[in-house]
Design an enzyme around this catalytic site. Structure first.
Site, PDB file in Angstrom:
ATOM      1  N   GLY A  15       0.611  -1.275   0.181  1.00 16.99           N
ATOM      2  CA  GLY A  15       0.061   0.084   0.046  1.00 16.99           C
ATOM      3  C   GLY A  15       0.938   1.148  -0.048  1.00 16.99           C
ATOM      4  N   ARG A  76       0.965  -4.878  -5.635  1.00 17.70           N
ATOM      5  CA  ARG A  76       1.355  -6.347  -4.921  1.00 17.70           C
ATOM      6  C   ARG A  76       1.373  -7.276  -5.824  1.00 17.70           C
ATOM      7  NH1 ARG A  76      -2.643  -3.659  -1.306  1.00 17.70           N
ATOM      8  NH2 ARG A  76      -1.447  -3.161   0.511  1.00 17.70           N
ATOM      9  N   ASP A 131      -0.058   1.912   8.547  1.00 16.49           N
ATOM     10  CA  ASP A 131      -0.883   1.336   9.767  1.00 16.49           C
ATOM     11  C   ASP A 131       0.279   1.441  10.884  1.00 16.49           C
ATOM     12  OD1 ASP A 131      -2.634   0.472   7.602  1.00 16.49           O
ATOM     13  OD2 ASP A 131      -1.700  -1.354   7.438  1.00 16.49           O
ATOM     14  N   ARG A 175      -5.493  -2.139   8.769  1.00 18.08           N
ATOM     15  CA  ARG A 175      -5.708  -3.521   8.402  1.00 18.08           C
ATOM     16  C   ARG A 175      -5.788  -4.320   9.825  1.00 18.08           C
ATOM     17  NH1 ARG A 175      -1.183  -6.300   4.239  1.00 18.08           N
ATOM     18  NH2 ARG A 175       0.173  -4.861   5.218  1.00 18.08           N
TER      19      ARG A 175
HETATM   20  P1  ADP Z   1       3.008  -4.667   2.868  1.00 16.26           P
HETATM   21  O1  ADP Z   1       4.310  -4.667   2.433  1.00 16.26           O
HETATM   22  O2  ADP Z   1       2.584  -3.457   2.906  1.00 16.26           O
HETATM   23  O3  ADP Z   1       3.051  -5.406   4.052  1.00 16.26           O
HETATM   24  P2  ADP Z   1       1.991  -6.950   1.390  1.00 16.26           P
HETATM   25  O4  ADP Z   1       2.026  -8.009   2.683  1.00 16.26           O
HETATM   26  O5  ADP Z   1       0.829  -6.960   0.502  1.00 16.26           O
HETATM   27  O6  ADP Z   1       2.129  -5.441   1.907  1.00 16.26           O
HETATM   28  O7  ADP Z   1       3.317  -7.429   0.477  1.00 16.26           O
HETATM   29  C1  ADP Z   1       3.635  -6.401  -0.448  1.00 16.26           C
HETATM   30  C2  ADP Z   1       4.462  -7.589  -1.486  1.00 16.26           C
HETATM   31  O8  ADP Z   1       5.721  -7.973  -0.715  1.00 16.26           O
HETATM   32  C3  ADP Z   1       3.502  -8.765  -2.082  1.00 16.26           C
HETATM   33  O9  ADP Z   1       2.628  -8.401  -3.087  1.00 16.26           O
HETATM   34  C4  ADP Z   1       4.694  -9.539  -2.471  1.00 16.26           C
HETATM   35  O10 ADP Z   1       5.170  -9.092  -3.501  1.00 16.26           O
HETATM   36  C5  ADP Z   1       5.910  -9.115  -1.325  1.00 16.26           C
HETATM   37  N1  ADP Z   1       5.956 -10.389  -0.176  1.00 16.26           N
HETATM   38  C6  ADP Z   1       5.141 -10.529   0.797  1.00 16.26           C
HETATM   39  N2  ADP Z   1       5.443 -11.362   1.347  1.00 16.26           N
HETATM   40  C7  ADP Z   1       6.477 -12.011   0.790  1.00 16.26           C
HETATM   41  C8  ADP Z   1       7.250 -13.264   1.335  1.00 16.26           C
HETATM   42  N3  ADP Z   1       6.866 -14.003   2.280  1.00 16.26           N
HETATM   43  N4  ADP Z   1       8.107 -13.672   0.284  1.00 16.26           N
HETATM   44  C9  ADP Z   1       8.482 -12.655  -0.668  1.00 16.26           C
HETATM   45  N5  ADP Z   1       7.807 -11.722  -1.134  1.00 16.26           N
HETATM   46  C10 ADP Z   1       6.727 -11.156  -0.491  1.00 16.26           C
HETATM   47  O1  F6P Z   2      -1.589  -1.291   4.612  1.00 17.34           O
HETATM   48  C1  F6P Z   2      -2.103  -0.439   4.279  1.00 17.34           C
HETATM   49  C2  F6P Z   2      -3.644  -0.566   4.231  1.00 17.34           C
HETATM   50  O2  F6P Z   2      -4.167   0.941   3.822  1.00 17.34           O
HETATM   51  C3  F6P Z   2      -4.453  -1.018   5.213  1.00 17.34           C
HETATM   52  O3  F6P Z   2      -4.607  -0.108   6.035  1.00 17.34           O
HETATM   53  C4  F6P Z   2      -5.659  -1.506   4.540  1.00 17.34           C
HETATM   54  O4  F6P Z   2      -5.982  -2.519   5.336  1.00 17.34           O
HETATM   55  C5  F6P Z   2      -4.803  -2.089   3.059  1.00 17.34           C
HETATM   56  O5  F6P Z   2      -3.854  -1.351   2.952  1.00 17.34           O
HETATM   57  C6  F6P Z   2      -5.800  -1.809   2.015  1.00 17.34           C
HETATM   58  O6  F6P Z   2      -5.237  -2.264   0.795  1.00 17.34           O
HETATM   59  P1  F6P Z   2      -5.691  -2.045  -0.644  1.00 17.34           P
HETATM   60  O7  F6P Z   2      -4.979  -0.809  -1.135  1.00 17.34           O
HETATM   61  O8  F6P Z   2      -5.488  -3.310  -1.422  1.00 17.34           O
HETATM   62  O9  F6P Z   2      -7.277  -1.845  -0.534  1.00 17.34           O
END
Ligand code: ADP
Ligand code: F6P
Length: 332
Positions: A15, A76, A131, A175
Site C-alpha cells: 500500500g 502487490r 498502519d 489492516r
Molecule cells: P506490505 O508490504 O504493505 O505488508 P503486502 O503484505 O501486500 O504489503 O506485501 C507486499 C508485497 O511484498 C507482496 O505483494 C509480495 O510481492 C511481497 N511479499 C510479501 N510477502 C512475501 C514473502 N513471504 N516472500 C517474498 N515476497 C513477499
Molecule cells: O496497509 C495499508 C492499508 O491501507 C491497510 O490499512 C488496509 O487494510 C490495506 O492497506 C488496504 O489495501 P488495498 O489498497 O489493497 O485496498
C-alpha cells in the site's frame, strides 16, 4: 564486508503511504552524492520482474518532497513469494548493474527484500505504511499524515453529528492494527475507540456508554472503529435500534492514504532514505531502517520480523480515563 555497491535500485511496494516520495527523493539524491548510479524500479516487485527500470537523476526527484502517493507506482505481487521469481529478479538486477536495492513498504515487502538479499542483492528496507504496524520501529512513513487526515475527517463528522444529534461510527484503516483508530480517536475526542487488540465485541458496553452520555446532555457521539474490528454498518443499525438515536456509519477508506505528507513524514522519510543508502554504501544488507528512542537505527530483517508490539498501554488507558463518566456526573 561485501564489495562496494555501484548502482542502487529503489522501489515502493504494498500500500502507498504519504512520504514515500520524500523517501525516494532522499535515496536518489543521497546515492548521487556518494557517486552511485540510481535506478527507479516501477510498480514494486511486479515491475522488477517486468524490468520496468528507469535511471534516476537529481532532476527526476525535483518537486516531489511535498507530494502524496509514489512517483514509482506500487503494486502487490503474490508471485514474488516463489523462489524462481526471486532468482529471476536478482538476475534482472545484475543484468542492469544494480547491486544494491532499497525497498520501501510494509513487513510483507520486507520479506521480499530479505529473499533478494539471500539471492546476493544487497537490500535495505524502509517502513512505508500508514498502519504503524511494524514492531521494530516507533515511526512508519505515512502514519502521521494518515492520522491527521482521519482526525480532520472526524472533526467534520462531529459537526454534522451535533447538528442532527446523531451517533456517528467512523471506520478507519489499519489492516489488523488499531494505531490509526487510537491516535485519531484520542485527537478528535471520540467517545469510544474500538480496536481489534482491545475490543471484546460486546456492543452492550457501547450502547451503555452512548446512553450515559445522552443522560448527561451530550448531543453527538463519535465512535472510532478500527478496520480490524470492521462491521460498522451493522453496528450502526444495532446502536440505533438499541438507543433510539439516529446512527450513521462512515468508512473513511483510501482517503487516508493520500494527500500531502505532514512535515514529520517528509523529514523522517528523508532521514530514513539517507540512512538506507548509507547502510548500502557501508556494505550492509538484509537490514530494515527503524526509528527508536529518538534515533534512526537498523535491524536485521528476520530479527525485526520476530519482534512484537501492541498498542501503547498508557495511551489506551488514558483514552479511557478521558471518556469515562463518573457516577457523580450522572446524579446531577
Ligand atoms: P506490505 O508490504 O504493505 O505488508 P503486502 O503484505 O501486500 O504489503 O506485501 C507486499 C508485497 O511484498 C507482496 O505483494 C509480495 O510481492 C511481497 N511479499 C510479501 N510477502 C512475501 C514473502 N513471504 N516472500 C517474498 N515476497 C513477499
Ligand atoms: O496497509 C495499508 C492499508 O491501507 C491497510 O490499512 C488496509 O487494510 C490495506 O492497506 C488496504 O489495501 P488495498 O489498497 O489493497 O485496498
Amino acid at each position: 564486508m561485501s564489495e562496494q555497491v555501484k548502482a542502487i535500485g529503489v522501489l515502493t511496494s504494498g500500500g502507498d503511504a504519504p512520504g514515500m516520495n520524500a523517501a525516494i527523493r532522499a535515496v536518489v539524491r543521497t546515492a548521487i552524492s556518494y557517486g552511485l548510479k540510481v535506478y527507479g524500479i516501477q510498480r514494486g516487485y511486479a515491475g522488477l520482474l517486468n524490468e520496468e527500470i528507469i535511471e534516476m537523476k537529481s532532476i527526476s526527484v525535483s518537486d516531489i518532497v511535498q507530494l502524496g502517493g509514489t512517483i514509482l507506482y506500487t503494486a502487490r505481487c503474490p508471485e514474488f513469494k516463489e523462489v524462481e521469481n526471486q532468482k529471476k529478479a536478482a538476475d534482472i538486477c545484475r543484468k542492469h548493474g544494480i547491486d544494491g536495492l532499497v525497498v520501501i513498504g510494509g513487513d510483507g515487502s520486507f520479506q521480499g527484500g530479505s529473499r533478494l538479499s539471500e539471492q546476493g542483492i544487497n537490500t535495505i528496507c524502509m517502513p512505508g505504511t500508514i498502519d504503524l504496524d511494524i514492531a521494530c520501529t516507533e515511526y512508519t512513513i505515512g502514519f502521521d499524515t494518515a492520522v491527521n487526515t482521519a482526525m480532520e475527517a472526524i472533526d467534520k463528522l462531529r459537526d454534522t453529528s451535533e447538528s442532527h444529534e446523531r451517533c456517528s461510527i467512523v471506520e478507519v484503516m489499519g489492516r489488523t492494527a488499531g494505531y490509526i483508530a487510537l491516535w485519531s480517536g484520542i485527537a478528535s475526542g471520540a467517545e469510544c475507540i474500538l480496536t481489534s487488540e482491545e475490543f471484546s465485541g460486546n456492543v452492550d458496553k457501547i450502547v451503555e456508554r452512548v446512553m450515559k452520555r445522552r443522560a448527561i446532555g451530550k448531543k453527538n457521539h463519535i465512535i472510532v472503529n478500527a478496520e480490524g474490528v470492521g462491521g460498522s454498518q451493522e453496528m450502526a443499525k444495532i446502536i440505533e435500534h438499541r438507543t433510539g438515536i439516529e446512527t450513521r456509519a462512515t468508512i473513511l477508506g483510501h482517503i487516508q492514504r493520500g494527500g500531502n505528507p505532514t512535515c514529520r513524514d517528509r523529514v523522517y522519510a528523508s532521514a530514513m532514505g539517507t540512512k538506507a543508502v548509507e547502510l548500502l554504501y557501508n556494505g550492509k544488507s538484509n537490514r530494515v531502517v527503524a526509528y527508536r528512542d529518538g534515533d534512526f537505527v537498523d535491524f536485521d530483517i528476520q530479527e525485526a520480523a520476530q519482534m512484537k508490539k501492541g498498542l501503547d498501554p498508557f495511551l489506551y488507558h488514558m483514552s479511557h480515563r478521558l471518556t469515562s463518566i463518573p457516577d457523580r456526573d450522572m446524579e446531577n
